[in-house]
Design a protein around this motif. Structure first.
Motif, PDB file in Angstrom:
ATOM      1  N   SER A   1       0.823  -1.207   0.000  1.00  0.00           N
ATOM      2  CA  SER A   1       0.000   0.000   0.000  1.00  0.00           C
ATOM      3  C   SER A   1       0.860   1.261   0.000  1.00  0.00           C
ATOM      4  N   LYS A   2       1.911   1.281   0.806  1.00  0.00           N
ATOM      5  CA  LYS A   2       2.755   2.472   0.894  1.00  0.00           C
ATOM      6  C   LYS A   2       3.554   2.689  -0.387  1.00  0.00           C
ATOM      7  N   LEU A   3       3.975   1.620  -1.035  1.00  0.00           N
ATOM      8  CA  LEU A   3       4.660   1.768  -2.327  1.00  0.00           C
ATOM      9  C   LEU A   3       3.695   2.280  -3.392  1.00  0.00           C
ATOM     10  N   GLN A   4       2.443   1.847  -3.341  1.00  0.00           N
ATOM     11  CA  GLN A   4       1.439   2.364  -4.267  1.00  0.00           C
ATOM     12  C   GLN A   4       1.210   3.854  -4.035  1.00  0.00           C
TER      13      GLN A   4
ATOM     14  N   ALA B   1      11.195   2.487  -3.375  1.00  0.00           N
ATOM     15  CA  ALA B   1      10.677   3.856  -3.455  1.00  0.00           C
ATOM     16  C   ALA B   1      11.578   4.728  -4.329  1.00  0.00           C
ATOM     17  N   VAL B   2      12.895   4.564  -4.197  1.00  0.00           N
ATOM     18  CA  VAL B   2      13.848   5.341  -4.997  1.00  0.00           C
ATOM     19  C   VAL B   2      13.717   4.967  -6.472  1.00  0.00           C
ATOM     20  N   ARG B   3      13.525   3.685  -6.759  1.00  0.00           N
ATOM     21  CA  ARG B   3      13.350   3.256  -8.149  1.00  0.00           C
ATOM     22  C   ARG B   3      12.080   3.835  -8.756  1.00  0.00           C
ATOM     23  N   ILE B   4      11.030   3.876  -7.977  1.00  0.00           N
ATOM     24  CA  ILE B   4       9.780   4.480  -8.448  1.00  0.00           C
ATOM     25  C   ILE B   4       9.995   5.960  -8.750  1.00  0.00           C
ATOM     26  N   PHE B   5      10.700   6.644  -7.865  1.00  0.00           N
ATOM     27  CA  PHE B   5      10.992   8.068  -8.058  1.00  0.00           C
ATOM     28  C   PHE B   5      11.805   8.275  -9.332  1.00  0.00           C
TER      29      PHE B   5
END
Length: 437
Positions: free
Chosen positions: A344-347, A396-400
């Motif tokens: 959920s937090k990654l989403q 999270a860094v990869r998503i960013f």
């Protein structure tokens, strides 16, 4: 100096109330005199001016421009019993890990928040001395980490524990007003104070332009809701468990509660089954409901080296409790971030990056991400869980990185340049922020 004297006066009064509350059978007949100018002004100063506004649109800055006249007017209305809290503005926020489901959040008018905060302080002073040790939610010097540690310590000492993982449906929204006032009357006999509490509970909710009268529940977001929910849970669950349940079981049992998050540990299977059955009836009696789909019985068995695939797990306050091997190959209770919470937090990170990638400069967005990661680390970085926190930070860094490279048709940078950028603007350190031992 004036503000300091006001705070000392309020602190002295609240300490005196707490001391009196420790005495068995002590009742409180005169609470309204504590709603005076000095105390209300202290409450005004403590409120956050950056919070969302209620239905009247009044901010702290606007209210503070004529603070003396406003507070004197409020006190005059309270003395005449003509003060009536305004309706609560309802907003819906997504539930973590439950796509398409929302949690209602109530936002009160600013003046009502001042009264609610003073009410909360008085109730906390009265009930904090009588609350049981099993309760950890919204209490001084207690938090989610203390609840997780207390439960972990208990599981560590036992070879076999039957765990009742209890989930309540809409706890805040189903608190019975009549029952709650009956509970409050056991300690409070000031009728004016109780009448204002009733008005606060029945102020109504403004949702989608429609005013809805509230006959039950205490909106999440109301400053006094945490302590009111604790009072209700204290009488419905804590005292019943400590004074009744423990006297009618065969083995050792313990309750761990953080508001509506409940875990019960039992020594024997028969006790667990009896408690589960009795608890359902107890909740129904007081207008609460157990979520049958999410509530279950879990067995923590450290005997004979149970196979890994047969080890059961359960979630509590965003952590998954499971049996893992220590350095000496002994099975001990360990915790990790709940997979549902992690997903959920990654989403949420993905959605935030997608929506804001073109609204600010790269450095500003990176600083916001670092703040989000810092908050995650401070909560989830406890013993045994550092690998899962590191995984969250990496993902999270990869998503960013992915979304920052989609701010235009031309890629902003490759991984080499991005790592150089991280080197100049380092990520928060992943370290143990709370130890379980």
């Amino acid at each position: 100096m004036v503000k300091q004297n006001q705070e000392q006066t309020m602190e002295t009064v609240l300490n005196r109330i707490a001391q009196r509350s420790k005495e068995d059978g002590e009742e409180f007949k005169w609470l309204m005199p504590h709603f005076n100018f000095a105390n209300l002004y202290t409450c005004f100063m403590e409120l956050d001016g950056n919070k969302a506004v209620g239905v009247d649109g009044m901010t702290k800055e606007e209210y503070g421009r004529n603070i003396v006249e406003n507070l004197k007017g409020l006190l005059e209305k309270m003395k005449r019993m003509s003060y009536r809290p305004g309706a609560v503005r309802e907003v819906r926020i997504p539930k973590e890990g439950q796509k398409g489901k929302y949690r209602p959040l109530g936002i009160s008018c600013f003046e009502d928040k001042i009264v609610q905060l003073m009410t909360s302080k008085i109730l906390e002073a009265i009930y904090e001395p009588v609350f049981r040790d099993c309760s950890h939610g919204f209490r001084p010097n207690r938090n989610c980490h203390t609840a997780v540690k207390a439960l972990s310590d208990y599981l560590y000492k036992k070879w076999y524990t039957v765990v009742l993982d209890i989930d309540l449906k809409n706890y805040f929204g189903t608190i019975d007003h009549k029952r709650l006032i009956e509970f409050l009357r056991l300690k409070i006999t000031d009728e004016c104070f109780l009448r204002y509490l009733v008005r606060m509970l029945k102020a109504g909710v403004l949702s989608d332009g429609e005013l809805r009268r509230t006959e039950e529940g205490s909106p999440q977001g109301n400053v006094a809701s945490p302590v009111l929910s604790n009072v209700y849970g204290h009488y419905v669950l804590d005292t019943w468990f400590e004074d009744v349940v423990k006297n009618h079981v065969y083995g050792e049992v313990e309750l761990y509660r953080y508001c509506d998050d409940i875990v019960i540990c039992c020594e024997y299977d028969t006790d667990a089954e009896r408690i589960m059955k009795a608890l359902k009836g107890r909740l129904v009696k007081y207008g609460l409901e157990m979520n049958a789909e999410k509530s279950r019985i879990v067995r923590f068995d450290k005997r004979n080296g149970v196979k890994k695939e047969n080890r059961e797990t359960f979630d509590f306050l965003g952590f998954t409790f499971y049996l893992g091997k220590s350095k000496t190959k002994t099975l001990i209770p360990q915790v990790r971030t709940s997979r549902k919470r992690l997903r959920s937090k990654l989403q949420n990170i993905n959605q935030w990056c997608k929506e804001t990638r073109n609204r600010s400069k790269l450095k500003e967005l990176w600083n916001i991400l670092r703040s989000k990661l810092r908050g995650h680390i401070q909560y989830y970085s406890i013993s045994f869980n550092l690998p899962h926190v590191r995984v969250f930070v990496i993902k999270a860094v990869r998503i960013f990185f992915k979304w920052m490279n989609r701010r235009s048709q031309r890629k902003s940078f490759n991984w080499c340049k991005f790592n150089q950028f991280i080197g100049k603007n380092p990520l928060p350190e992943v370290k143990v922020c709370f130890s379980l031992f």
